[in-house]
Write a protein that holds these residues in place. Structure first.
Motif, PDB file in Angstrom:
ATOM      1  N   THR A 364       0.834  -1.203   0.000  1.00 31.68           N
ATOM      2  CA  THR A 364       0.000   0.000   0.000  1.00 31.68           C
ATOM      3  C   THR A 364       0.868   1.253   0.000  1.00 31.68           C
ATOM      4  OG1 THR A 364      -0.223  -0.289   2.390  1.00 31.68           O
ATOM      5  CG2 THR A 364      -2.033  -1.049   1.027  1.00 31.68           C
ATOM      6  N   ARG A 365       1.736   1.335  -0.979  1.00 32.11           N
ATOM      7  CA  ARG A 365       2.605   2.499  -1.131  1.00 32.11           C
ATOM      8  C   ARG A 365       2.992   2.623  -2.592  1.00 32.11           C
ATOM      9  NH1 ARG A 365       6.861  -0.985   1.620  1.00 32.11           N
ATOM     10  NH2 ARG A 365       6.411   0.137   3.532  1.00 32.11           N
ATOM     11  N   PHE A 366       3.365   3.833  -2.988  1.00 28.89           N
ATOM     12  CA  PHE A 366       3.859   4.038  -4.347  1.00 28.89           C
ATOM     13  C   PHE A 366       4.742   5.281  -4.379  1.00 28.89           C
ATOM     14  CE2 PHE A 366      -0.499   5.790  -4.079  1.00 28.89           C
ATOM     15  CZ  PHE A 366      -0.251   7.140  -4.324  1.00 28.89           C
ATOM     16  N   PHE A 367       5.636   5.308  -5.348  1.00 23.46           N
ATOM     17  CA  PHE A 367       6.450   6.497  -5.581  1.00 23.46           C
ATOM     18  C   PHE A 367       5.703   7.447  -6.505  1.00 23.46           C
ATOM     19  CE2 PHE A 367      10.009   3.602  -4.495  1.00 23.46           C
ATOM     20  CZ  PHE A 367      10.612   4.381  -3.520  1.00 23.46           C
ATOM     21  N   VAL A 368       5.905   8.731  -6.308  1.00 25.54           N
ATOM     22  CA  VAL A 368       5.358   9.727  -7.232  1.00 25.54           C
ATOM     23  C   VAL A 368       6.498  10.312  -8.033  1.00 25.54           C
ATOM     24  CG1 VAL A 368       3.370  10.262  -5.788  1.00 25.54           C
ATOM     25  CG2 VAL A 368       5.490  11.555  -5.500  1.00 25.54           C
ATOM     26  N   VAL A 425       4.818   7.762  -1.232  1.00 23.52           N
ATOM     27  CA  VAL A 425       3.548   7.976  -0.532  1.00 23.52           C
ATOM     28  C   VAL A 425       3.146   6.644   0.073  1.00 23.52           C
ATOM     29  CG1 VAL A 425       1.172   8.786  -0.693  1.00 23.52           C
ATOM     30  CG2 VAL A 425       2.920   9.763  -2.190  1.00 23.52           C
ATOM     31  N   ASP A 426       3.119   6.601   1.383  1.00 28.01           N
ATOM     32  CA  ASP A 426       2.872   5.349   2.098  1.00 28.01           C
ATOM     33  C   ASP A 426       1.548   5.435   2.852  1.00 28.01           C
ATOM     34  OD1 ASP A 426       4.216   2.729   3.178  1.00 28.01           O
ATOM     35  OD2 ASP A 426       3.353   3.734   4.915  1.00 28.01           O
ATOM     36  N   PHE A 427       0.656   4.461   2.570  1.00 29.17           N
ATOM     37  CA  PHE A 427      -0.661   4.427   3.211  1.00 29.17           C
ATOM     38  C   PHE A 427      -0.665   3.358   4.290  1.00 29.17           C
ATOM     39  CE2 PHE A 427      -1.468   6.574  -0.695  1.00 29.17           C
ATOM     40  CZ  PHE A 427      -2.588   7.370  -0.493  1.00 29.17           C
ATOM     41  N   ARG A 428      -1.350   3.661   5.388  1.00 26.26           N
ATOM     42  CA  ARG A 428      -1.374   2.744   6.511  1.00 26.26           C
ATOM     43  C   ARG A 428      -2.747   2.734   7.161  1.00 26.26           C
ATOM     44  NH1 ARG A 428       2.154  -1.294   7.741  1.00 26.26           N
ATOM     45  NH2 ARG A 428       1.706  -2.001   9.823  1.00 26.26           N
ATOM     46  N   LEU A 429      -3.310   1.545   7.375  1.00 25.00           N
ATOM     47  CA  LEU A 429      -4.603   1.420   8.040  1.00 25.00           C
ATOM     48  C   LEU A 429      -4.477   1.754   9.521  1.00 25.00           C
ATOM     49  CD1 LEU A 429      -7.597   0.446   8.040  1.00 25.00           C
ATOM     50  CD2 LEU A 429      -6.702  -1.833   8.582  1.00 25.00           C
ATOM     51  N   SER A 430      -5.389   2.570  10.030  1.00 25.01           N
ATOM     52  CA  SER A 430      -5.446   2.871  11.460  1.00 25.01           C
ATOM     53  C   SER A 430      -6.642   2.204  12.122  1.00 25.01           C
ATOM     54  CB  SER A 430      -5.527   4.384  11.685  1.00 25.01           C
ATOM     55  OG  SER A 430      -4.311   5.004  11.367  1.00 25.01           O
ATOM     56  N   LYS A 431      -7.780   2.210  11.432  1.00 26.62           N
ATOM     57  CA  LYS A 431      -8.988   1.627  12.024  1.00 26.62           C
ATOM     58  C   LYS A 431      -9.926   1.182  10.921  1.00 26.62           C
ATOM     59  CE  LYS A 431     -12.736   2.635  15.293  1.00 26.62           C
ATOM     60  NZ  LYS A 431     -13.338   3.632  16.183  1.00 26.62           N
ATOM     61  N   GLY A 432     -10.496  -0.002  11.090  1.00 28.81           N
ATOM     62  CA  GLY A 432     -11.470  -0.478  10.121  1.00 28.81           C
ATOM     63  C   GLY A 432     -11.045  -1.758   9.438  1.00 28.81           C
ATOM     64  N   CYS A 433     -11.770  -2.133   8.395  1.00 28.17           N
ATOM     65  CA  CYS A 433     -11.563  -3.381   7.673  1.00 28.17           C
ATOM     66  C   CYS A 433     -10.355  -3.285   6.749  1.00 28.17           C
ATOM     67  CB  CYS A 433     -12.816  -3.725   6.859  1.00 28.17           C
ATOM     68  SG  CYS A 433     -12.619  -5.159   5.763  1.00 28.17           S
ATOM     69  N   ILE A 435      -9.409  -5.263   4.244  1.00 24.74           N
ATOM     70  CA  ILE A 435      -9.696  -5.494   2.824  1.00 24.74           C
ATOM     71  C   ILE A 435     -10.350  -4.269   2.210  1.00 24.74           C
ATOM     72  CG2 ILE A 435     -11.029  -6.909   1.206  1.00 24.74           C
ATOM     73  CD1 ILE A 435     -10.620  -9.257   3.066  1.00 24.74           C
ATOM     74  N   GLU A 436     -11.247  -3.624   2.957  1.00 27.15           N
ATOM     75  CA  GLU A 436     -11.884  -2.412   2.455  1.00 27.15           C
ATOM     76  C   GLU A 436     -10.853  -1.293   2.297  1.00 27.15           C
ATOM     77  OE1 GLU A 436     -14.903  -0.071   0.925  1.00 27.15           O
ATOM     78  OE2 GLU A 436     -14.883  -2.223   1.363  1.00 27.15           O
ATOM     79  N   PHE A 437      -9.908  -1.209   3.234  1.00 29.08           N
ATOM     80  CA  PHE A 437      -8.825  -0.233   3.119  1.00 29.08           C
ATOM     81  C   PHE A 437      -7.996  -0.497   1.860  1.00 29.08           C
ATOM     82  CE2 PHE A 437      -4.170  -0.100   4.025  1.00 29.08           C
ATOM     83  CZ  PHE A 437      -3.979   1.250   3.787  1.00 29.08           C
ATOM     84  N   LYS A 438      -7.672  -1.755   1.624  1.00 30.91           N
ATOM     85  CA  LYS A 438      -6.876  -2.100   0.441  1.00 30.91           C
ATOM     86  C   LYS A 438      -7.639  -1.747  -0.832  1.00 30.91           C
ATOM     87  CE  LYS A 438      -3.109  -4.291  -1.062  1.00 30.91           C
ATOM     88  NZ  LYS A 438      -3.043  -5.757  -1.004  1.00 30.91           N
ATOM     89  N   ARG A 439      -8.943  -1.961  -0.825  1.00 31.58           N
ATOM     90  CA  ARG A 439      -9.764  -1.635  -1.990  1.00 31.58           C
ATOM     91  C   ARG A 439      -9.742  -0.130  -2.245  1.00 31.58           C
ATOM     92  NH1 ARG A 439     -13.941  -4.282  -0.540  1.00 31.58           N
ATOM     93  NH2 ARG A 439     -13.749  -6.064  -1.935  1.00 31.58           N
ATOM     94  N   ARG A 440      -9.845   0.665  -1.187  1.00 28.23           N
ATOM     95  CA  ARG A 440      -9.791   2.124  -1.332  1.00 28.23           C
ATOM     96  C   ARG A 440      -8.423   2.560  -1.845  1.00 28.23           C
ATOM     97  NH1 ARG A 440     -14.132   4.892   1.107  1.00 28.23           N
ATOM     98  NH2 ARG A 440     -15.773   3.355   1.517  1.00 28.23           N
ATOM     99  N   PHE A 441      -7.355   1.933  -1.337  1.00 28.90           N
ATOM    100  CA  PHE A 441      -6.010   2.292  -1.781  1.00 28.90           C
ATOM    101  C   PHE A 441      -5.844   2.049  -3.279  1.00 28.90           C
ATOM    102  CE2 PHE A 441      -1.874   0.644  -3.055  1.00 28.90           C
ATOM    103  CZ  PHE A 441      -1.076   1.754  -2.832  1.00 28.90           C
TER     104      PHE A 441
END
Length: 469
Positions: A364-368, A425-433, A435-441
């Motif tokens: 759940t990260r990517f370079f810009v 840009v690094d994304f990290r789940l704090s609260k919640g599902c 799989i749903e977080f991964k889908r949003r990412f």
């Protein structure tokens, strides 16, 4: 960084929970990393009871597939719990939304999960919140069960009791947990079955196992074959899932029966589909078998008291209070860097010192693109346009909040980091599902396609310089 105790350096915050936060603590000589869970007793004066229960259970456990407990430290206004730092990330991060993961990989993790839960039950402990977010991976890619905040002892000195606390995470809880006193072991087995579905299909079958939920009702009535996620499963794995997710706990498979199912005994190779004669015996050795196996394609209240423990060990957390993250995993990009080599023999408090470190493998990260200016403003603008609520901290970390399809809170963070001249840009789940977080990412990354550097993130050694404001 600052010294926590002599010889140990206190690092950055790794996560936040209902009762406090988690920080990384590093040995200044060996570089060993430990996750330190901190509970603020001023803000949460009743939390000491929960800590006592959690640490009591941790002290009962020692298993290679359960996060290791190092110890506890109590102060007047703070409790500290020291846990193994899992460097391989979370299991949910290996699950591709709506796809899952390769069947051989799901089988590997599921076997390790079953082994861990079987050990817990042998010690009379029920986890009660099994889900991919609470399953971590070590540096050797082995599964570790973590977060025992909802765990309880259900069998003591040979006497077993029923449980009546409605706890867990709704899509993963067994139906009997929501309706009546229940037995601990079948409830944990149910959660394991849901995790297997998530790994193989990349989605959860229902929001909650109640008659009002049409997806669950279809499953219970046997009218599910044309529906997802079941249509994504092959016959062998679906056969196992049917046994693990039987709506009657007394008819549900036990862990011993799960281990003896043909899907568990059949070796699934990385580079080819399942062969009918490729079956494992109980020792994991190949043996010839004449059975014609199906081919598996490549596919993500308070409780009653019991003797021996004090009344203060009861827990009173509910669905809404429980944070959806794993305690021993980091939140920010800088904390995802596990030190493998130092430019000097010891850490120092000189913040400008560059430390050679290794990225934890996550997806759940990517370079810009390097010429992209004001990436934080552009990211926030896009997220707000998509209906997210955003807040930027003083150090430039973007906290993003929304609700998922179940109308449950979903919170994640985006950290923009200068990685030796490249902007990550690094994304990290704090609260919640998870799989749903991964889908949003995935959607966010797709929407920002013009800004994203093409090509996969490089996982080998990299130098972390600083977070961007």
């Amino acid at each position: 960084m600052s010294d926590f105790v002599e010889g140990w350096t206190l690092g950055h915050t790794l996560g936040e929970g209902a009762y406090g936060e988690v920080k990384l603590v590093i040995n200044t000589t060996s570089g060993e990393a430990v996750a330190m869970k901190m509970i603020d007793l001023v803000k949460h004066p009743n939390a000491r009871q929960s800590v006592r229960k959690e640490t009591t259970i941790h002290r009962m456990l020692s298993n290679p597939h359960i996060i290791h407990y190092f110890g506890q430290r109590s102060e007047a206004t703070m409790e500290y719990i020291f846990l193994e730092y899992a460097a391989g990330g979370e299991l949910f991060d290996r699950i591709e939304p709506d796809i899952g993961m390769p069947a051989w990989e799901a089988q590997k993790y599921f076997k390790q999960l079953v082994s861990a839960v079987e050990y817990l039950h042998s010690r009379g402990v029920a986890h009660r919140d099994l889900k991919p977010e609470n399953l971590l991976l070590d540096e050797h890619d082995n599964l570790k069960v973590t977060d025992f905040g909802m765990a309880t002892v259900y069998r003591l000195q040979g006497k077993e009791r029923c449980l009546d606390k409605r706890c867990g995470t709704l899509p993963y809880v067994a139906p009997e947990v929501l309706s009546r006193p229940y037995h601990a072991e079948p409830a944990d087995v149910w959660s394991c079955g849901i995790i297997l579905v998530a790994m193989l299909a990349g989605e959860l079958p229902w929001d909650q196992p109640l008659a009002e939920c049409p997806e669950y009702l279809a499953w219970k009535d046997g009218k599910y074959m044309s529906l997802t996620p079941w249509s994504k499963l092959d016959n062998a794995s679906l056969s196992l899932v049917r046994k693990a997710l039987h709506h009657l706990p007394e008819s549900r498979y036990t862990l011993k029966q799960i281990k003896e199912h043909r899907w568990m005994l059949t070796k699934i190779h990385k580079d080819r589909k399942l062969e009918g004669n490729d079956v494992l015996d109980g020792n994991g050795l190949n043996q010839m078998c004449s059975r014609n196996e199906h081919k598996v394609p490549r596919l993500g209240l308070s409780q009653p008291e019991f003797p021996g423990l004090e009344a203060s060990y009861t827990d009173d957390m509910n669905f809404e209070q429980r944070a959806g993250f794993s305690f021993s995993q980091p939140t920010d990009m800088e904390d995802l860097l596990l030190c493998t080599q130092l430019q000097t023999t010891q850490y120092t408090q000189n913040a400008s010192q560059n430390i050679l470190q290794k990225l934890v493998r996550r997806m759940t990260r990517f370079f810009v693109k390097s010429e992209c200016d004001n990436i934080a403003k552009k990211l926030v603008s896009h997220l707000e346009h998509e209906g997210y609520t955003c807040r930027i901290s003083e150090v430039g970390v973007i906290t993003v909040a929304t609700v998922d399809r179940r109308k449950m809170p979903l919170v994640f963070k985006a950290n923009i980091v200068d990685m030796d001249g490249k902007i990550l840009v690094d994304f990290r789940l704090s609260k919640g599902c998870g799989i749903e977080f991964k889908r949003r990412f995935v959607k966010i990354k797709t929407d920002l396609g013009d800004l994203v550097e093409k090509g996969a993130v490089s996982w080998p050694i990299a130098v972390a310089t600083h977070s961007m404001p």
